[in-house]
Write a protein that holds these residues in place. Structure first.
Motif, PDB file in Angstrom:
ATOM      1  N   THR A   2      24.182 -38.250 -35.511  1.00 11.25           N
ATOM      2  CA  THR A   2      25.087 -39.245 -35.838  1.00 11.25           C
ATOM      3  C   THR A   2      24.561 -39.873 -36.974  1.00 11.25           C
ATOM      4  OG1 THR A   2      25.427 -39.961 -33.509  1.00 11.25           O
ATOM      5  CG2 THR A   2      26.025 -41.512 -35.215  1.00 11.25           C
ATOM      6  N   ALA A   3      25.030 -39.506 -38.329  1.00 11.13           N
ATOM      7  CA  ALA A   3      24.439 -39.946 -39.667  1.00 11.13           C
ATOM      8  C   ALA A   3      24.192 -41.265 -39.721  1.00 11.13           C
ATOM      9  CB  ALA A   3      25.401 -39.231 -40.772  1.00 11.13           C
ATOM     10  N   SER A   4      25.033 -41.922 -39.251  1.00 15.25           N
ATOM     11  CA  SER A   4      24.784 -43.620 -39.389  1.00 15.25           C
ATOM     12  C   SER A   4      23.350 -43.960 -38.757  1.00 15.25           C
ATOM     13  CB  SER A   4      26.076 -44.432 -38.570  1.00 15.25           C
ATOM     14  OG  SER A   4      25.942 -44.108 -37.470  1.00 15.25           O
ATOM     15  N   ARG A   5      22.911 -43.223 -37.645  1.00 13.53           N
ATOM     16  CA  ARG A   5      21.651 -43.771 -37.041  1.00 13.53           C
ATOM     17  C   ARG A   5      20.628 -42.603 -37.665  1.00 13.53           C
ATOM     18  NH1 ARG A   5      23.819 -44.688 -31.156  1.00 13.53           N
ATOM     19  NH2 ARG A   5      25.179 -42.920 -31.408  1.00 13.53           N
ATOM     20  N   VAL A   6      21.095 -41.396 -37.884  1.00 19.18           N
ATOM     21  CA  VAL A   6      19.944 -40.609 -38.460  1.00 19.18           C
ATOM     22  C   VAL A   6      20.221 -40.054 -39.763  1.00 19.18           C
ATOM     23  CG1 VAL A   6      18.649 -38.636 -37.886  1.00 19.18           C
ATOM     24  CG2 VAL A   6      19.545 -39.833 -35.967  1.00 19.18           C
ATOM     25  N   PRO A   7      20.137 -40.936 -40.726  1.00 15.47           N
ATOM     26  CA  PRO A   7      20.621 -40.675 -42.141  1.00 15.47           C
ATOM     27  C   PRO A   7      20.016 -39.212 -42.749  1.00 15.47           C
ATOM     28  CG  PRO A   7      19.867 -42.829 -42.146  1.00 15.47           C
ATOM     29  CD  PRO A   7      19.366 -42.054 -40.715  1.00 15.47           C
ATOM     30  N   VAL A   8      18.899 -38.838 -42.343  1.00 16.89           N
ATOM     31  CA  VAL A   8      18.314 -37.502 -42.805  1.00 16.89           C
ATOM     32  C   VAL A   8      17.893 -36.815 -41.529  1.00 16.89           C
ATOM     33  CG1 VAL A   8      16.582 -36.348 -44.014  1.00 16.89           C
ATOM     34  CG2 VAL A   8      17.881 -38.695 -45.087  1.00 16.89           C
ATOM     35  N   ALA A   9      18.323 -35.619 -41.305  1.00 22.69           N
ATOM     36  CA  ALA A   9      17.874 -34.621 -40.434  1.00 22.69           C
ATOM     37  C   ALA A   9      16.526 -34.490 -40.417  1.00 22.69           C
ATOM     38  CB  ALA A   9      18.777 -33.542 -40.165  1.00 22.69           C
ATOM     39  N   PRO A  10      15.558 -34.539 -39.179  1.00 23.48           N
ATOM     40  CA  PRO A  10      14.218 -33.934 -39.534  1.00 23.48           C
ATOM     41  C   PRO A  10      14.148 -32.492 -39.807  1.00 23.48           C
ATOM     42  CG  PRO A  10      14.712 -35.098 -37.326  1.00 23.48           C
ATOM     43  CD  PRO A  10      15.963 -34.903 -37.853  1.00 23.48           C
ATOM     44  N   ARG A  11      13.124 -32.200 -40.423  1.00 23.73           N
ATOM     45  CA  ARG A  11      12.939 -30.736 -41.167  1.00 23.73           C
ATOM     46  C   ARG A  11      12.284 -29.847 -40.152  1.00 23.73           C
ATOM     47  NH1 ARG A  11      14.216 -28.024 -45.532  1.00 23.73           N
ATOM     48  NH2 ARG A  11      12.903 -26.534 -46.283  1.00 23.73           N
ATOM     49  N   THR A  12      11.306 -30.648 -39.595  1.00 23.36           N
ATOM     50  CA  THR A  12      10.307 -29.718 -38.707  1.00 23.36           C
ATOM     51  C   THR A  12      10.152 -30.264 -37.323  1.00 23.36           C
ATOM     52  OG1 THR A  12       8.324 -31.380 -39.190  1.00 23.36           O
ATOM     53  CG2 THR A  12       8.734 -29.412 -40.815  1.00 23.36           C
ATOM     54  N   TRP A  13       9.682 -29.403 -36.346  1.00 20.93           N
ATOM     55  CA  TRP A  13       9.439 -29.814 -35.047  1.00 20.93           C
ATOM     56  C   TRP A  13       8.734 -31.069 -34.952  1.00 20.93           C
ATOM     57  CZ3 TRP A  13      12.194 -28.915 -31.111  1.00 20.93           C
ATOM     58  CH2 TRP A  13      13.177 -28.136 -30.969  1.00 20.93           C
ATOM     59  N   GLY A  14       7.647 -31.228 -35.810  1.00 23.86           N
ATOM     60  CA  GLY A  14       6.895 -32.501 -35.761  1.00 23.86           C
ATOM     61  C   GLY A  14       7.771 -33.770 -36.025  1.00 23.86           C
ATOM     62  N   GLU A  15       8.561 -33.709 -36.928  1.00 23.24           N
ATOM     63  CA  GLU A  15       9.458 -34.616 -37.245  1.00 23.24           C
ATOM     64  C   GLU A  15      10.320 -35.033 -36.016  1.00 23.24           C
ATOM     65  OE1 GLU A  15      11.329 -33.810 -40.945  1.00 23.24           O
ATOM     66  OE2 GLU A  15       9.304 -34.038 -42.313  1.00 23.24           O
ATOM     67  N   VAL A  16      10.655 -34.047 -35.489  1.00 15.26           N
ATOM     68  CA  VAL A  16      11.897 -34.165 -34.301  1.00 15.26           C
ATOM     69  C   VAL A  16      10.863 -34.792 -33.295  1.00 15.26           C
ATOM     70  CG1 VAL A  16      12.976 -33.006 -32.491  1.00 15.26           C
ATOM     71  CG2 VAL A  16      13.061 -31.997 -34.983  1.00 15.26           C
ATOM     72  N   ALA A  17       9.710 -34.529 -32.843  1.00 10.07           N
ATOM     73  CA  ALA A  17       9.122 -35.318 -31.962  1.00 10.07           C
ATOM     74  C   ALA A  17       8.838 -36.706 -32.375  1.00 10.07           C
ATOM     75  CB  ALA A  17       7.505 -34.543 -31.731  1.00 10.07           C
ATOM     76  N   SER A  18       8.490 -36.991 -33.332  1.00 13.17           N
ATOM     77  CA  SER A  18       8.397 -38.329 -34.118  1.00 13.17           C
ATOM     78  C   SER A  18       9.659 -39.040 -33.894  1.00 13.17           C
ATOM     79  CB  SER A  18       7.890 -38.540 -35.621  1.00 13.17           C
ATOM     80  OG  SER A  18       6.741 -37.892 -35.636  1.00 13.17           O
TER      81      SER A  18
END
Length: 369
Positions: A114-130
């Motif tokens: 949902t771009a309004s809540r996650v404007p930029v998608a995580p690039r790495t799995w570490g960013e996904v976990a965060s």
């Protein structure tokens, strides 16, 4: 005029392009009547049974081993022209040196948000976990998708699944690393989504009242990129910022039953379905998701889909192919349940490894029988 019966899957993406063009082809002398089955049937129903009842079957590549072993299909490579298709689309339908289905639709596991809540998608799995620790994240785990997510995470780490009868699907490094990546996200994930198939999960992402705002690996559906509450799709996560995304290709191909005679009219129809012109100018405007490279790289097709194709092209070009030994579809379902058990802490990593090995061997025994 010969009537042909075809079976596709019951979603606008799989159904509308075929149904809406059938009337046009009936006027040209090719009468194809298309039935549809639910997504769950598409993922699990034996192709040999369907090929006994239908002339044309829209299928996913993991079913090829079963279908070829049963003699249910006939090769269709002679129908393919000079068209190019995205990622390993053609490779996924090629087995034993023969092409068994024409690439009709291309999809792979990508990210959805949902771009309004996650404007930029995580690039790495570490960013996904965060991001998961902040809430709003869930994994797609229903049906076969837990195992497919494990395959994709392993591919991101440089250990893609092995499509070789008798060999473990994942080596130890791939299994251990992928399970660690998924488990870190799953521990912080939103509850209540584990039983939802990808379509139902994407409906939740599109629902602004639902807390789900990001799924790292889910099969892309161009139909959700349009409308008043679009889902924003992007590449699958990477192990590091500079490494390629890891994903497991899906999509569909159209196969021909071994009992069906491919006359000139039917051959013309099938070639038309996968031609660049049809893939660029017919399939997309009828809710379809093309497989040809020309369509995925067409600026007009991409703009009409809110950038869906350009945003996920890198992922599908790096996607991997699932195992295709006879018996794999049933083994995939059982193995996926084992992955869910491991993520929920009901079994150890070693127990998961043993269960995956058991399913690998089950596929080999089916292949030999």
């Amino acid at each position: 005029m010969t009537r042909y019966r075809g079976l596709t899957w019951d979603h606008p993406r799989g159904r509308r392009p075929l149904e809406q063009t059938a009337a046009e082809w009936r006027e040209r002398g090719v009468d194809v009547v298309w039935d549809a089955q639910p997504l769950e049937g598409f993922e699990a129903h034996p192709i040999e049974d369907l090929a006994a009842r239908y002339d044309l079957v829209v299928l996913d590549h993991p079913h090829l081993g079963d279908a070829v072993a049963a003699g249910a299909l006939q090769p269709v490579g002679h129908l393919l022209g000079s068209e190019a298709f995205v990622g390993p689309s053609v490779a996924s339908y090629t087995l034993g040196g023969e092409l068994w289905a024409l690439p009709l639709d291309a999809a792979t596991q990508v990210s959805a948000r949902t771009a309004s809540r996650v404007p930029v998608a995580p690039r790495t799995w570490g960013e996904v976990a965060s991001l998961a620790e902040d809430g709003g994240v869930a994994l797609s785990l229903a049906g076969p998708h837990a195992l497919l997510s494990l395959f994709s995470a392993a591919a991101a780490l440089g250990h893609p699944p092995v499509d070789e009868p008798g060999a473990p699907w994942l080596d130890d490094a791939g299994l251990n690393g992928a399970l660690d990546l998924l488990a870190r996200v799953h521990r912080a994930a939103l509850p209540g989504y584990a039983e939802l198939n990808p379509i139902a999960m994407l409906e939740r992402v599109a629902d602004r009242a639902d807390p789900l705002s990001y799924v790292p690996l889910i099969y892309g559906y161009v139909t959700f990129s349009r409308g008043p509450d679009p889902v924003t799709f992007g590449d699958a996560p990477r192990a590091s910022a500079d490494s390629p995304p890891g994903s497991t290709i899906g999509g569909t191909g159209v196969a021909v039953s071994a009992r069906t005679v491919i006359d000139d009219d039917l051959a013309t129809y099938l070639r038309w379905l996968v031609s660049d012109q049809t893939q660029r100018r017919v399939i997309p405007v009828r809710s379809g998701q093309p497989a040809s490279s020309a369509a995925w790289r067409d600026p007009l097709v991409d703009a009409a889909a809110s950038g869906f194709y350009s945003a996920t092209l890198d992922t599908i070009e790096h996607a991997t192919v699932r195992p295709r030994a006879a018996g794999y579809p049933a083994a995939q379902q059982r193995a996926s349940a084992a992955v869910r058990d491991a993520l929920d802490g009901r079994i150890t990593t070693q127990a998961l490894r043993e269960r995956l090995r058991t399913e690998t061997l089950a596929s080999v025994e089916r292949t030999r029988s």
